[in-house]
Design a protein around this motif. Sequence first.
Motif, PDB file in Angstrom:
ATOM      1  N   THR A  32     -19.715 -41.177  33.982  1.00  0.00           N
ATOM      2  CA  THR A  32     -21.040 -41.337  33.771  1.00  0.00           C
ATOM      3  C   THR A  32     -22.391 -41.117  34.434  1.00  0.00           C
ATOM      4  O   THR A  32     -22.873 -40.832  34.051  1.00  0.00           O
ATOM      5  CB  THR A  32     -20.190 -42.873  34.080  1.00  0.00           C
ATOM      6  N   SER A  62     -22.902 -37.782  33.051  1.00  0.00           N
ATOM      7  CA  SER A  62     -23.826 -38.069  31.435  1.00  0.00           C
ATOM      8  C   SER A  62     -25.121 -38.322  31.813  1.00  0.00           C
ATOM      9  O   SER A  62     -26.514 -38.168  31.109  1.00  0.00           O
ATOM     10  CB  SER A  62     -23.349 -39.150  30.437  1.00  0.00           C
ATOM     11  N   ALA A  87     -12.765 -30.384  30.283  1.00  0.00           N
ATOM     12  CA  ALA A  87     -11.568 -30.265  30.273  1.00  0.00           C
ATOM     13  C   ALA A  87     -10.414 -30.271  28.761  1.00  0.00           C
ATOM     14  O   ALA A  87     -10.428 -29.834  27.951  1.00  0.00           O
ATOM     15  CB  ALA A  87     -10.735 -30.482  31.238  1.00  0.00           C
ATOM     16  N   GLY A  88     -11.016 -30.998  28.159  1.00  0.00           N
ATOM     17  CA  GLY A  88     -10.675 -31.268  26.574  1.00  0.00           C
ATOM     18  C   GLY A  88      -9.844 -31.922  26.452  1.00  0.00           C
ATOM     19  O   GLY A  88      -8.477 -31.952  26.068  1.00  0.00           O
ATOM     20  N   ARG A  89      -9.981 -33.349  27.640  1.00  0.00           N
ATOM     21  CA  ARG A  89      -8.569 -33.733  27.800  1.00  0.00           C
ATOM     22  C   ARG A  89      -8.543 -35.224  26.802  1.00  0.00           C
ATOM     23  O   ARG A  89      -7.932 -35.376  26.447  1.00  0.00           O
ATOM     24  CB  ARG A  89      -8.866 -34.450  28.956  1.00  0.00           C
ATOM     25  N   THR A  90      -9.365 -35.181  26.365  1.00  0.00           N
ATOM     26  CA  THR A  90     -10.304 -36.390  25.260  1.00  0.00           C
ATOM     27  C   THR A  90     -10.613 -35.721  23.734  1.00  0.00           C
ATOM     28  O   THR A  90     -10.919 -34.860  23.571  1.00  0.00           O
ATOM     29  CB  THR A  90     -11.363 -37.589  25.839  1.00  0.00           C
ATOM     30  N   ARG A 104     -17.431 -38.690  24.539  1.00  0.00           N
ATOM     31  CA  ARG A 104     -18.928 -38.401  24.322  1.00  0.00           C
ATOM     32  C   ARG A 104     -20.532 -37.254  24.479  1.00  0.00           C
ATOM     33  O   ARG A 104     -19.837 -36.186  25.081  1.00  0.00           O
ATOM     34  CB  ARG A 104     -19.687 -39.480  26.272  1.00  0.00           C
ATOM     35  N   ARG A 146     -20.381 -40.796  43.183  1.00  0.00           N
ATOM     36  CA  ARG A 146     -20.288 -41.644  43.428  1.00  0.00           C
ATOM     37  C   ARG A 146     -19.574 -41.861  44.367  1.00  0.00           C
ATOM     38  O   ARG A 146     -18.149 -41.511  44.802  1.00  0.00           O
ATOM     39  CB  ARG A 146     -19.567 -42.597  42.158  1.00  0.00           C
ATOM     40  N   ARG A 174      -3.060 -41.330  31.742  1.00  0.00           N
ATOM     41  CA  ARG A 174      -2.411 -41.154  30.753  1.00  0.00           C
ATOM     42  C   ARG A 174      -1.387 -39.992  32.153  1.00  0.00           C
ATOM     43  O   ARG A 174      -0.448 -40.415  32.073  1.00  0.00           O
ATOM     44  CB  ARG A 174      -2.392 -40.361  29.161  1.00  0.00           C
ATOM     45  N   ARG A 208      -3.304 -48.845  28.969  1.00  0.00           N
ATOM     46  CA  ARG A 208      -4.351 -48.140  29.054  1.00  0.00           C
ATOM     47  C   ARG A 208      -4.879 -46.843  29.082  1.00  0.00           C
ATOM     48  O   ARG A 208      -5.226 -45.983  29.973  1.00  0.00           O
ATOM     49  CB  ARG A 208      -5.770 -49.345  29.543  1.00  0.00           C
ATOM     50  N   ARG A 241     -11.668 -47.036  26.198  1.00  0.00           N
ATOM     51  CA  ARG A 241     -12.162 -45.821  26.704  1.00  0.00           C
ATOM     52  C   ARG A 241     -13.668 -47.152  27.738  1.00  0.00           C
ATOM     53  O   ARG A 241     -14.159 -48.055  26.653  1.00  0.00           O
ATOM     54  CB  ARG A 241     -13.211 -44.757  26.082  1.00  0.00           C
TER      55      ARG A 241
HETATM   56  C1  3Y8 Z   1     -12.621 -36.363  29.358  1.00  0.00           C
HETATM   57  C2  3Y8 Z   1     -15.303 -37.881  28.536  1.00  0.00           C
HETATM   58  C3  3Y8 Z   1     -19.099 -41.284  30.102  1.00  0.00           C
HETATM   59  C4  3Y8 Z   1     -17.673 -40.951  30.994  1.00  0.00           C
HETATM   60  C5  3Y8 Z   1     -16.630 -42.317  31.656  1.00  0.00           C
HETATM   61  C6  3Y8 Z   1     -16.213 -43.667  34.759  1.00  0.00           C
HETATM   62  C7  3Y8 Z   1     -16.042 -43.871  33.682  1.00  0.00           C
HETATM   63  C8  3Y8 Z   1     -14.596 -44.753  31.481  1.00  0.00           C
HETATM   64  C9  3Y8 Z   1     -13.066 -44.943  33.476  1.00  0.00           C
HETATM   65  C10 3Y8 Z   1      -9.287 -48.255  33.746  1.00  0.00           C
HETATM   66  C11 3Y8 Z   1      -9.143 -46.620  34.758  1.00  0.00           C
HETATM   67  C12 3Y8 Z   1      -9.094 -43.862  34.122  1.00  0.00           C
HETATM   68  C13 3Y8 Z   1      -9.614 -42.512  32.739  1.00  0.00           C
HETATM   69  C14 3Y8 Z   1     -11.456 -43.660  33.285  1.00  0.00           C
HETATM   70  C15 3Y8 Z   1     -12.810 -43.977  33.308  1.00  0.00           C
HETATM   71  C16 3Y8 Z   1     -15.302 -43.928  32.306  1.00  0.00           C
HETATM   72  C17 3Y8 Z   1     -15.783 -42.396  31.918  1.00  0.00           C
HETATM   73  C18 3Y8 Z   1     -14.005 -42.824  33.555  1.00  0.00           C
HETATM   74  C19 3Y8 Z   1     -10.131 -44.228  34.327  1.00  0.00           C
HETATM   75  C20 3Y8 Z   1     -14.015 -40.034  30.260  1.00  0.00           C
HETATM   76  C21 3Y8 Z   1     -13.524 -38.515  29.143  1.00  0.00           C
HETATM   77  C22 3Y8 Z   1     -12.394 -37.463  29.942  1.00  0.00           C
HETATM   78  C23 3Y8 Z   1     -11.630 -38.617  30.652  1.00  0.00           C
HETATM   79  C24 3Y8 Z   1     -10.227 -38.578  31.076  1.00  0.00           C
HETATM   80  C25 3Y8 Z   1      -9.611 -38.992  31.745  1.00  0.00           C
HETATM   81  C26 3Y8 Z   1      -8.251 -39.023  31.840  1.00  0.00           C
HETATM   82  C27 3Y8 Z   1      -8.030 -40.656  32.849  1.00  0.00           C
HETATM   83  C28 3Y8 Z   1      -9.101 -40.943  33.529  1.00  0.00           C
HETATM   84  C29 3Y8 Z   1      -8.751 -42.476  31.953  1.00  0.00           C
HETATM   85  C30 3Y8 Z   1     -15.095 -38.883  27.178  1.00  0.00           C
HETATM   86  C31 3Y8 Z   1     -13.305 -41.040  28.676  1.00  0.00           C
HETATM   87  C32 3Y8 Z   1      -7.885 -43.709  34.094  1.00  0.00           C
HETATM   88  C33 3Y8 Z   1      -9.442 -42.330  35.450  1.00  0.00           C
HETATM   89  O1  3Y8 Z   1      -5.096 -38.980  28.085  1.00  0.00           O
HETATM   90  C34 3Y8 Z   1      -5.786 -37.996  29.406  1.00  0.00           C
HETATM   91  O2  3Y8 Z   1      -5.656 -36.946  29.266  1.00  0.00           O
HETATM   92  C35 3Y8 Z   1      -7.165 -38.759  30.140  1.00  0.00           C
HETATM   93  C36 3Y8 Z   1      -6.479 -38.226  31.152  1.00  0.00           C
HETATM   94  C37 3Y8 Z   1      -8.484 -38.125  33.571  1.00  0.00           C
HETATM   95  C38 3Y8 Z   1      -7.067 -40.171  34.042  1.00  0.00           C
HETATM   96  C39 3Y8 Z   1      -5.590 -39.769  34.138  1.00  0.00           C
HETATM   97  O3  3Y8 Z   1      -4.633 -39.216  34.311  1.00  0.00           O
HETATM   98  O4  3Y8 Z   1      -5.485 -39.941  32.602  1.00  0.00           O
HETATM   99  N1  3Y8 Z   1     -10.531 -40.075  32.472  1.00  0.00           N
HETATM  100  N2  3Y8 Z   1     -12.341 -39.830  30.302  1.00  0.00           N
HETATM  101  C40 3Y8 Z   1     -13.140 -35.301  30.332  1.00  0.00           C
HETATM  102  C41 3Y8 Z   1     -13.002 -34.145  29.971  1.00  0.00           C
HETATM  103  O5  3Y8 Z   1     -12.216 -33.661  28.710  1.00  0.00           O
HETATM  104  O6  3Y8 Z   1     -13.314 -33.401  30.666  1.00  0.00           O
HETATM  105  O7  3Y8 Z   1     -14.376 -38.587  26.111  1.00  0.00           O
HETATM  106  O8  3Y8 Z   1     -15.997 -38.888  26.986  1.00  0.00           O
HETATM  107  C42 3Y8 Z   1     -14.557 -40.412  30.804  1.00  0.00           C
HETATM  108  C43 3Y8 Z   1     -15.100 -41.579  31.304  1.00  0.00           C
HETATM  109  N3  3Y8 Z   1     -13.560 -41.893  31.672  1.00  0.00           N
HETATM  110  O9  3Y8 Z   1     -19.817 -40.544  30.204  1.00  0.00           O
HETATM  111  O10 3Y8 Z   1     -19.145 -42.588  29.348  1.00  0.00           O
HETATM  112  O11 3Y8 Z   1     -17.353 -42.409  34.945  1.00  0.00           O
HETATM  113  O12 3Y8 Z   1     -15.669 -42.681  35.678  1.00  0.00           O
HETATM  114  N4  3Y8 Z   1     -11.309 -42.202  32.630  1.00  0.00           N
HETATM  115  C44 3Y8 Z   1      -9.983 -43.488  37.387  1.00  0.00           C
HETATM  116  O13 3Y8 Z   1     -10.816 -43.719  36.755  1.00  0.00           O
HETATM  117  O14 3Y8 Z   1      -8.925 -44.231  37.290  1.00  0.00           O
HETATM  118  C45 3Y8 Z   1     -10.352 -45.443  33.332  1.00  0.00           C
HETATM  119  O15 3Y8 Z   1      -8.065 -47.887  32.588  1.00  0.00           O
HETATM  120  O16 3Y8 Z   1      -9.122 -49.068  34.200  1.00  0.00           O
END
Ligand code: 3Y8
Length: 248
Positions: free
Chosen positions: A11, A14, A32-35, A39, A99, A136, A153, A172
């Motif tokens: 967050t 962004s 990184a391309g994880r999702t 956004r 943060r 995941r 989730r 998300r």
């Molecule tokens: C790819 C970018 C934005 C950023 C939003 C923040 C908030 C929502 C909460 C729960 C916890 C978790 C997870 C989480 C949150 C924000 C933020 C945050 C947690 C996105 C994003 C990417 C990822 C990667 C993803 C991980 C996973 C972790 C889900 C986009 C949406 C659990 C972390 O499937 C996978 O491989 C996903 C992997 C790393 C942790 C994991 O080990 O699985 N985030 N999350 C980034 C990239 O490619 O470089 O898709 O828009 C970003 C955000 N996720 O600008 O709105 O700022 O933290 N993300 C945790 O905190 O525990 C969810 O469900 O309660």
Amino acid sequence: MRHILLLGGTTEASMLATALAERGERAVLSYAGRTEAPRAQAIPTRIGGFGGVQGLADHLRRGGVTHLVDATHPFAARISANAIAAADLAGVKLLALTRPAWEACPGDHWIRVADTKGAVAALGMDPIRVFLALGRQTIGDFAEAPQHFYLLRFVDAAMPPALPRHHLVVDRGPFSLAGELALLREHRIEVIVAKNAGGAGARAKLDAARELGLPVVMIDRPFIPDRPQVGRVAQVLDWLDHGVVRGV
Ligand code: 3Y8
Ligand code: NAP
């Protein structure tokens, strides 16, 4: 003219990207391309790994990057360590935007552990209903405790993990208190496992746990080598203008 590479995925990243766009800065946000559908951002983005420290250092040199800002997640320890080494190799200024960690408030019942293995142990042997709010990548560590029911989730739909009793929610953040309360009640959750991510995007589950009197197994942040670090977007903008880290 300075050229900023912003390592994103949070967050705060962004928010910083929007501030950089408003100032007309030359900047790129890196995912990184994880999702599947990250956004959209107010500045250009690039997606994919760099190829380790050398790959990132080469990218910094080739791209004429002058400032590297690491605004990745506190649990993204590898990219953060790589950023420190690559910035040094390429002679590029580095600043981390991170943060503050969450701290337990009165009424919280946290069990702090060092990592996911510690979290598995903290759940104990008796079957229990767990909200595994870790995403995941680390789910595999819980396969050794199949006796529990796991509410999962993920950001994107994925192959169901090898956990015999689980329910997968695809969503998300950021998440709301009302939504988290409804989810915990619907699935009769007895304990939450969370990373100490900090920030506002994922903290609603902690507020919901407190309201319902549920324990939280809280995974502490991994070690990241020392680097200049700030907690607010305004401090990054001030660093860009003055070259030093200040309170602002
Ligand atoms: C790819 C970018 C934005 C950023 C939003 C923040 C908030 C929502 C909460 C729960 C916890 C978790 C997870 C989480 C949150 C924000 C933020 C945050 C947690 C996105 C994003 C990417 C990822 C990667 C993803 C991980 C996973 C972790 C889900 C986009 C949406 C659990 C972390 O499937 C996978 O491989 C996903 C992997 C790393 C942790 C994991 O080990 O699985 N985030 N999350 C980034 C990239 O490619 O470089 O898709 O828009 C970003 C955000 N996720 O600008 O709105 O700022 O933290 N993300 C945790 O905190 O525990 C969810 O469900 O309660
Ligand atoms: P990680 O384990 O620290 O990094 C593993 C590898 O992924 C890195 O070595 C790098 O590959 C690549 N990488 C990671 N972040 C990158 C980025 N922003 N741009 C380009 N390449 C990147 O990373 P992670 O924990 O999987 O996190 C990946 C992304 O998800 C990051 O953007 C992070 O901010 C975001 N995120 C992570 C979490 C979490 O819980 N870990 C939570 C929310 C958001 P190369 O070595 O090939 O360069």
